[in-house]
Design an enzyme around this catalytic site. Sequence first.
Site, short mmCIF file in Angstrom:
data_model
loop_
_atom_site.label_atom_id
_atom_site.label_comp_id
_atom_site.label_asym_id
_atom_site.label_seq_id
_atom_site.Cartn_x
_atom_site.Cartn_y
_atom_site.Cartn_z
N HIS A 110 -26.95 5.43 -12.34
CA HIS A 110 -26.67 6.47 -13.34
C HIS A 110 -25.69 5.96 -14.39
CE1 HIS A 110 -28.85 9.31 -10.84
NE2 HIS A 110 -28.26 8.72 -9.82
N ASN A 151 18.02 6.34 -9.12
CA ASN A 151 16.58 6.23 -8.91
C ASN A 151 16.00 7.62 -9.11
OD1 ASN A 151 13.95 5.62 -8.15
ND2 ASN A 151 14.37 5.70 -5.95
N GLY A 152 15.09 7.76 -10.07
CA GLY A 152 14.48 9.07 -10.31
C GLY A 152 14.32 9.30 -11.80
N ARG A 212 9.82 -2.96 -3.83
CA ARG A 212 9.61 -1.65 -4.44
C ARG A 212 9.17 -1.78 -5.89
NH1 ARG A 212 12.35 2.53 -1.76
NH2 ARG A 212 12.76 3.63 -3.70
N LYS A 219 6.07 -0.21 -4.98
CA LYS A 219 5.55 0.08 -3.64
C LYS A 219 5.50 1.59 -3.40
CE LYS A 219 4.04 -0.53 0.48
NZ LYS A 219 2.61 -0.88 0.62
N GLU A 270 -5.27 -4.48 -8.42
CA GLU A 270 -3.81 -4.36 -8.47
C GLU A 270 -3.09 -5.67 -8.20
OE1 GLU A 270 -1.92 -1.77 -5.65
OE2 GLU A 270 -3.43 -2.15 -4.14
N LYS A 324 -7.73 -2.89 -4.47
CA LYS A 324 -7.03 -4.09 -4.01
C LYS A 324 -7.18 -5.23 -5.00
CE LYS A 324 -4.75 -2.90 -1.39
NZ LYS A 324 -4.87 -1.50 -1.44
N CYS A 353 12.72 2.16 -8.46
CA CYS A 353 14.07 1.59 -8.44
C CYS A 353 14.58 1.46 -7.01
CB CYS A 353 15.03 2.50 -9.21
SG CYS A 353 14.53 2.77 -10.91
N GLU A 369 -11.61 1.28 -2.24
CA GLU A 369 -10.38 0.60 -1.81
C GLU A 369 -10.45 -0.88 -2.13
OE1 GLU A 369 -7.55 1.33 -1.12
OE2 GLU A 369 -6.70 -0.35 -0.03
N TRP A 388 13.06 -0.04 -12.14
CA TRP A 388 11.64 0.03 -12.53
C TRP A 388 11.62 1.00 -13.70
CZ3 TRP A 388 7.55 3.68 -12.49
CH2 TRP A 388 6.26 3.13 -12.57
C1 AGP Z 1 -2.13 0.78 -2.82
O1 AGP Z 1 -2.36 -0.60 -2.57
C2 AGP Z 1 -1.11 1.02 -3.90
N1 AGP Z 1 0.08 0.32 -3.65
C3 AGP Z 1 -0.92 2.49 -4.20
O2 AGP Z 1 -2.17 3.00 -4.62
C4 AGP Z 1 -0.42 3.39 -3.04
O3 AGP Z 1 -1.42 3.50 -2.06
C5 AGP Z 1 -0.11 4.78 -3.60
O4 AGP Z 1 0.93 4.65 -4.54
C6 AGP Z 1 0.29 5.79 -2.51
O5 AGP Z 1 1.47 5.35 -1.88
P1 AGP Z 1 1.92 6.09 -0.53
O6 AGP Z 1 0.84 5.84 0.50
O7 AGP Z 1 3.22 5.45 -0.16
O8 AGP Z 1 2.05 7.55 -0.84
#
Ligand code: AGP
Length: 622
Positions: free
Chosen positions: A518, A100-101, A27, A617, A502, A499, A2, A495, A74
């Site tokens: 395996h 937010n929370g 966000r 985010k 997501e 990418k 949020c 990684e 969110w």
């Molecule tokens: C990565 O592309 C994602 N957006 C997500 O995995 C992110 O890396 C993860 O939520 C950790 O966020 P932070 O680095 O702000 O703690």
Amino acid sequence: MCGIVAYIGHKPARPILLEGLKRLEYRGYDSAGIALLADDTFEIYKADGRISALEDILPTGQANEVIGIGHTRWATHGAPNTTNAHPHLDATGKITIVHNGIIENYATLKKWLLSKGCQFKSDTDSEVIANLIGYFYSTENARDGNDRPAGENKFEWAVQQALHELCGTYGLAILCSDYPDTLIGAKKGSPLILGVGENEYIIASDAAAIVEHTTQAIYLSDNEMVTVSTEGFRTMTIDNVVVTKELKDIEFSLEQIELADFEHYMQKEIAEQPTAIATCLGGRIDLTNGRVILGGIDEQLRDLTRTKRIILTACGTAWHACLVGEFLFEQLARIPAEVEYASEFRYRNPIIEDGTIVIAISQSGETADTLAAVEQAKERGATVLGMVNVVGSTIARTTDAGIYLRVGPEIGVASTKAFTAQVAVLTMLAIELGRRRHLSSDYAAALLRELNDLPEKIETILRQSDHIKQIAQANIDKENWLFLGRGVNYPVALEGALKLKEISYIHAEGLPAAEMKHGPIALITDRMPTVFIATKSSQYDKIMGNIEEVRARGGKTIIVATEGDDRIADHADHLITIPDATEQLQPILTVIPLQLLAYHAAVLRGHDVDKPRNLAKSVTVE
Ligand code: AGP
């Protein structure tokens, strides 16, 4: 997560709230709303979907209210819809809040409030906060039986009574229709910043919504609140103890959060990496003596050099950076290291021996699981260091010391420049620790020189963007991909898979290349592209064998290889070559093609690259 924006000042609040919410869109959200306070009446507007849907329902013409609160939601409790969107009004109609929370005891509180005759409209935990404040405000019946002290501000008192009842996390902005010149903010576990302007103030979840108006800010700590009027502000604990907060500079500018000529923030942030990494390294490498200067952890470097174990903890992309760090600490500094998912570490009753150092990595510095892991480690006596991008963020302020990434705000939900910066900082630290233990100054200096030259090599790779786009184009109809790497490039394979997943919504799995035999090899068909990181390295011949195992089963290969490798072309259906580098320094380079591959696949598939579905985010809830 949020987003909160609130304004009190002398300008019309509505455009400031809407612009602030747009700066927080990255966000992640599914609905939005604002509340304006005109004299003693609230005007509340809420819409499901994007902020444009909210703008469509606002009355035309100038709105003159100079105080208001806004929110992008969110969803955590209650479906994404207009009823559950914020702001929430209490049953008396005098209190409105944005939150937010997560309130963990909201069901118990809701039951109690219902027994007191409160009415609810939504399924959210946040509406409980509004009704709790409204209850204390209207009845003045404190649950501990004490009456409101004579002369104490009734609005503040009601807020404090309510906050004491909450279990969980909150960032709050609150208005009361009886106090048309007062805005209250409160924080526990979710970020909240007060921007201080010329007789105007902005409360927001992060500085991106503030920096357009002022670069001076107050960062609230947990269990603190602030009462703001156009005459000024007062910070206090929720026990009404006045606290003095330091005014800090917001460390980034408006243009850094503007899109400029790019189509997406992710595209901009991928392209920024040469500059970002140069800035991250700047002033920290002593090439003459083969040393690294990391002022933020000066006092901890001696303990780090002597430690028997380093635990690296994070989430998501930052967790992949931790995996690179594990290789680097063990290979360059010969210090045992292990990596923990923060979400697991926090609940596993971890064993922390004396001298253990914990390193928490987080771009946002607000990830709830990582913050909880930091708190756990501190409770168990560990020295906890942070590697964080957002200055003044909660994790940055909670760790004992830390190293800022210094790559400027990362707006795109898919983390790119933060990852390469995290790896750069880990590399510098590993070299410095190695230098303090057994690395020769010549070898350390050579590594540092090469590290310092990486930005130019990143530029070279970025120039292949169109070529990589063609590879994405040729494979975007494939719904399952495999990413394989070995050694220090195995985390990069993970990684690359994340990418792609997501932002293009293509399912992808990253693995150590040898692990394919395996089980996953059963999946290989010509409908499943396998991305190999097969650069010149100590395991080059081994990964060539893995490539053959895939091809022998009709699998298609997309290979990231070293420039000048004349063996590999015959084994690749698609080939991306990158400049050579010492194996330990390769991750910063090998990840770039994978970032571009994911970006182009997502754009070609027509997805919202910067705001992928269901993602936020910064995951500030569990
Ligand atoms: C990565 O592309 C994602 N957006 C997500 O995995 C992110 O890396 C993860 O939520 C950790 O966020 P932070 O680095 O702000 O703690």
